[in-house]
Design a protein around this motif. Structure first.
Motif, mmCIF file in Angstrom:
data_model
loop_
_atom_site.group_PDB
_atom_site.id
_atom_site.type_symbol
_atom_site.label_atom_id
_atom_site.label_comp_id
_atom_site.label_asym_id
_atom_site.label_seq_id
_atom_site.Cartn_x
_atom_site.Cartn_y
_atom_site.Cartn_z
ATOM 1 N N VAL A 115 0.902 -1.218 -0.076
ATOM 2 C CA VAL A 115 -0.131 0.148 0.162
ATOM 3 C C VAL A 115 0.962 1.222 -0.127
ATOM 4 O O VAL A 115 0.327 2.541 -0.290
ATOM 5 N N GLY A 116 2.234 1.308 0.214
ATOM 6 C CA GLY A 116 2.832 2.174 0.298
ATOM 7 C C GLY A 116 3.325 3.089 -0.735
ATOM 8 O O GLY A 116 3.759 4.471 -0.636
ATOM 9 N N GLY A 117 3.198 2.498 -1.986
ATOM 10 C CA GLY A 117 3.653 3.355 -3.325
ATOM 11 C C GLY A 117 5.096 3.185 -3.559
ATOM 12 O O GLY A 117 5.943 2.560 -2.899
ATOM 13 N N PRO A 118 5.367 3.786 -4.681
ATOM 14 C CA PRO A 118 6.964 3.638 -5.388
ATOM 15 C C PRO A 118 8.038 4.099 -4.134
ATOM 16 O O PRO A 118 9.091 3.502 -4.162
ATOM 17 N N ALA A 119 7.848 5.281 -3.727
ATOM 18 C CA ALA A 119 8.878 5.872 -2.673
ATOM 19 C C ALA A 119 9.456 4.640 -1.268
ATOM 20 O O ALA A 119 10.203 4.691 -1.155
ATOM 21 N N ARG A 120 8.167 4.294 -0.815
ATOM 22 C CA ARG A 120 8.258 3.593 0.164
ATOM 23 C C ARG A 120 8.759 1.940 -0.329
ATOM 24 O O ARG A 120 9.398 1.615 0.691
ATOM 25 N N GLN A 121 8.309 1.686 -1.241
ATOM 26 C CA GLN A 121 8.959 0.525 -1.978
ATOM 27 C C GLN A 121 10.297 0.511 -1.979
ATOM 28 O O GLN A 121 11.110 -0.378 -1.760
ATOM 29 N N LEU A 122 10.747 1.690 -2.618
ATOM 30 C CA LEU A 122 12.101 2.013 -2.761
ATOM 31 C C LEU A 122 13.114 1.883 -1.505
ATOM 32 O O LEU A 122 14.104 1.269 -1.301
ATOM 33 N N ALA A 123 12.288 2.616 -0.514
ATOM 34 C CA ALA A 123 12.917 2.526 1.006
ATOM 35 C C ALA A 123 13.146 1.049 1.463
ATOM 36 O O ALA A 123 14.379 0.768 2.021
ATOM 37 N N VAL A 124 11.951 0.149 1.355
ATOM 38 C CA VAL A 124 12.118 -1.058 1.481
ATOM 39 C C VAL A 124 13.217 -1.761 1.085
ATOM 40 O O VAL A 124 14.286 -2.494 1.532
ATOM 41 N N ALA A 125 13.410 -1.627 -0.293
ATOM 42 C CA ALA A 125 14.642 -2.291 -0.941
ATOM 43 C C ALA A 125 15.949 -1.936 -0.541
ATOM 44 O O ALA A 125 17.074 -2.662 -0.796
ATOM 45 N N LYS A 126 16.053 -0.788 0.084
ATOM 46 C CA LYS A 126 17.424 -0.261 0.504
ATOM 47 C C LYS A 126 17.972 -0.892 1.788
ATOM 48 O O LYS A 126 18.912 -0.587 2.444
ATOM 49 N N ARG A 127 16.896 -1.372 2.395
ATOM 50 C CA ARG A 127 17.252 -1.869 3.998
ATOM 51 C C ARG A 127 18.503 -2.887 4.114
ATOM 52 O O ARG A 127 18.884 -3.410 3.372
ATOM 53 N N PRO A 128 19.019 -2.670 5.177
ATOM 54 C CA PRO A 128 20.186 -3.343 5.444
ATOM 55 C C PRO A 128 20.036 -4.909 5.360
ATOM 56 O O PRO A 128 21.134 -5.646 4.908
ATOM 57 N N LYS A 129 19.025 -5.357 5.249
ATOM 58 C CA LYS A 129 18.751 -6.927 5.215
ATOM 59 C C LYS A 129 17.334 -6.935 4.697
ATOM 60 O O LYS A 129 16.454 -6.658 5.164
ATOM 61 N N LEU A 130 17.302 -8.017 3.827
ATOM 62 C CA LEU A 130 16.051 -8.357 3.256
ATOM 63 C C LEU A 130 15.618 -9.816 3.064
ATOM 64 O O LEU A 130 16.485 -10.446 2.467
ATOM 65 N N SER A 131 14.399 -10.418 3.561
ATOM 66 C CA SER A 131 14.405 -12.115 3.522
ATOM 67 C C SER A 131 14.037 -12.382 1.859
ATOM 68 O O SER A 131 13.640 -11.284 1.185
ATOM 69 N N SER A 132 13.936 -13.373 1.466
ATOM 70 C CA SER A 132 13.610 -13.847 0.288
ATOM 71 C C SER A 132 12.172 -13.563 0.031
ATOM 72 O O SER A 132 11.582 -13.404 -0.976
ATOM 73 N N ARG A 133 11.297 -13.672 1.244
ATOM 74 C CA ARG A 133 9.877 -13.327 1.162
ATOM 75 C C ARG A 133 9.758 -12.024 0.663
ATOM 76 O O ARG A 133 8.840 -11.503 -0.370
ATOM 77 N N ILE A 134 10.359 -10.884 1.112
ATOM 78 C CA ILE A 134 10.071 -9.563 0.781
ATOM 79 C C ILE A 134 10.832 -9.289 -0.556
ATOM 80 O O ILE A 134 10.138 -8.498 -1.364
ATOM 81 N N THR A 135 11.971 -9.844 -0.960
ATOM 82 C CA THR A 135 12.349 -9.512 -2.183
ATOM 83 C C THR A 135 11.189 -10.268 -3.424
ATOM 84 O O THR A 135 11.274 -9.440 -4.527
ATOM 85 N N ALA A 136 10.889 -11.369 -3.033
ATOM 86 C CA ALA A 136 9.696 -11.817 -4.093
ATOM 87 C C ALA A 136 8.719 -10.993 -4.118
ATOM 88 O O ALA A 136 8.256 -10.906 -5.230
ATOM 89 N N GLN A 137 8.156 -10.265 -3.061
ATOM 90 C CA GLN A 137 7.096 -9.289 -3.129
ATOM 91 C C GLN A 137 7.441 -8.119 -4.023
ATOM 92 O O GLN A 137 6.673 -7.657 -4.968
ATOM 93 N N ARG A 157 18.315 -11.325 0.319
ATOM 94 C CA ARG A 157 18.273 -12.814 -0.149
ATOM 95 C C ARG A 157 17.355 -12.747 -1.435
ATOM 96 O O ARG A 157 15.942 -12.522 -1.233
ATOM 97 N N PHE A 158 17.545 -13.672 -2.436
ATOM 98 C CA PHE A 158 16.676 -13.634 -3.414
ATOM 99 C C PHE A 158 16.704 -15.270 -3.947
ATOM 100 O O PHE A 158 17.516 -15.986 -3.921
ATOM 101 N N SER A 159 15.436 -15.570 -4.117
ATOM 102 C CA SER A 159 15.256 -17.169 -4.621
ATOM 103 C C SER A 159 15.812 -17.302 -6.236
ATOM 104 O O SER A 159 15.592 -16.065 -6.606
ATOM 105 N N GLU A 160 15.870 -18.345 -6.626
ATOM 106 C CA GLU A 160 16.178 -18.388 -8.023
ATOM 107 C C GLU A 160 14.974 -17.924 -8.831
ATOM 108 O O GLU A 160 14.983 -17.367 -9.874
ATOM 109 N N VAL A 161 13.730 -18.313 -8.520
ATOM 110 C CA VAL A 161 12.467 -17.948 -8.903
ATOM 111 C C VAL A 161 12.283 -16.477 -9.187
ATOM 112 O O VAL A 161 12.136 -16.030 -10.059
ATOM 113 N N SER A 162 12.745 -15.838 -7.850
ATOM 114 C CA SER A 162 12.501 -14.361 -7.893
ATOM 115 C C SER A 162 13.553 -13.695 -8.766
ATOM 116 O O SER A 162 13.015 -12.857 -9.516
ATOM 117 N N LEU A 163 14.536 -14.162 -9.044
ATOM 118 C CA LEU A 163 15.710 -13.519 -9.832
ATOM 119 C C LEU A 163 15.021 -13.817 -11.516
ATOM 120 O O LEU A 163 15.028 -12.799 -12.138
#
Length: 377
Positions: A115-137, A157-163
């Motif tokens: 629900v956050g929109g592009p700017a907040r999605q970009l902020a999530v992408a910059k976090r110091p650590k991300l799980s494969s669940r979040i990168t998939a989303q 972290r990325f799964s092969e499927v997400s990449l």
């Protein structure tokens, strides 16, 4: 600290609540947040601190909320409800908290992405650590910039499927393709899919830094569709001054491991020798001895000294061995015969262990033989 009330003076709290201006309250908020974050708190102190932080988060002045968000963006003491309130605030306030706060769960981050929109999605992408669940989303729902940022984040972290999904969604995006190519590690299937989607520079990087099957490694070495690189290899074989030629290529960043492999696969041994000498920073005669006349470990040692990838050593070894065992007669079929001989050598190397690789190489030999028969007929 005896109590929070003792460390955070009455005047500090009074200024926070009743400060005449937003600037004064923001200064008080910054001071209080620093003290709260650094203090050793009892459970009672912690509750008092949380109440103070809730007062700050409800301040009408965005400058106060911004001061709080920036000061406590990496703090574990921030109450979860306050962190979520700040995440829904205006972007000036929310982005520092979203990008850094350790308070958020994966469920929280998933909601922010949704629900956050592009700017907040970009902020999530910059976090110091991300799980494969979040990168998939992110790959499924976020825009190009956020996906590229997450792919460039080696702590994500990325799964092969997400990449693979990222490559499919953004197959025309140089930003995403480059971010994936420059990840520290890639599944082989992703690296091999990416090879067909990028230009020569990224292709060389993938070949040098990521594991590829023997099949694809050889395909890249002799693939005639890479016209620009093949033309350069042919020029390498014709140059009258190989020393100056390789020095120039090195100065402009074109003397790559894949170029040396392609030159070797085309039988341009002199260029290969001078190229290795240039990268190793040794005289040509020393490189020649290491390649041709220094026992089985000579080539490996000079390749290591030149900084050539270890995973390509078997291909270099196959090329040198093929060159030694094949006499060039200057005929039209020299290149085809040499490549076939190199493949035969490669079949015995450790890189060609799988049945699929072996079947591919045998098929390529059959095609080469058929080409010679057609030419002679």
């Amino acid at each position: 600290m005896a109590t929070t009330r003792a460390a955070l003076t009455e005047s500090d709290i009074r200024m926070l609540v009743k400060g005449a201006t937003a600037d004064e309250r923001a200064l008080a908020a910054h001071k209080l947040c620093r003290k709260i974050d650094r203090a050793e708190l009892t459970e009672e102190d912690r509750q008092v601190a949380h109440d103070i932080l809730r007062v700050m988060a409800a301040d009408a002045a965005e400058l106060v909320r911004r001061a709080m968000a920036v000061t406590l963006k990496s703090s574990k003491i921030l109450p979860h409800d306050v962190a979520m309130r700040l995440a829904r605030d205006i972007e000036l306030v929310s982005l520092p908290i979203i990008a850094f706060s350790p308070v958020f769960t994966d469920a929280d981050l998933a909601e922010i992405i949704r629900v956050g929109g592009p700017a907040r999605q970009l902020a999530v992408a910059k976090r110091p650590k991300l799980s494969s669940r979040i990168t998939a989303q992110l790959v499924e729902e976020a825009g190009e910039e956020a996906v590229a940022t997450a792919c460039a984040n080696d702590n994500a972290r990325f799964s092969e499927v997400s990449l693979k999904k990222a490559l499919s969604r953004f197959s025309k995006s140089e930003q995403v393709l480059q971010a994936v190519a420059y990840r520290a590690t890639l599944p082989m299937a992703v690296a091999e899919r990416l090879i067909d989607m990028v230009g020569d520079q990224l292709r060389d990087h993938i070949l040098t830094h990521h594991a590829l099957s023997a099949e694809l490694t050889l395909e890249l070495i002799v693939d005639a569709k890479e016209r620009a690189t093949i033309d350069l290899v042919d020029q390498a074989g014709r140059t009258a001054d190989p020393k100056a030629f390789v020095a120039h290529l090195n100065s402009v960043g074109r003397l790559s491991p894949s170029l040396l492999l392609r030159a070797l696969a085309h039988g341009h041994m002199t260029f290969f020798e001078w190229g290795v000498a240039e990268l190793a920073g040794v005289p040509h005669h020393r490189a020649w001895l290491m390649i041709h006349d220094a026992g089985p470990l000579g080539l490996k040692a000079i390749c290591e000294h030149a900084g050539l990838p270890e995973r390509l050593y078997s291909a270099f070894r196959a090329g040198v061995d093929a060159f030694h065992s094949l006499e060039f007669d200057g005929g039209d079929q020299d290149r085809e015969r040499f490549q076939e001989h190199m493949i035969q050598r490669f079949l015995t190397s450790s890189h060609a262990a799988s049945r699929d690789d072996t079947d591919y190489l045998l098929e390529r030999m059959d095609r080469s033989a058929e080409k010679r028969r057609s030419a002679s007929g």
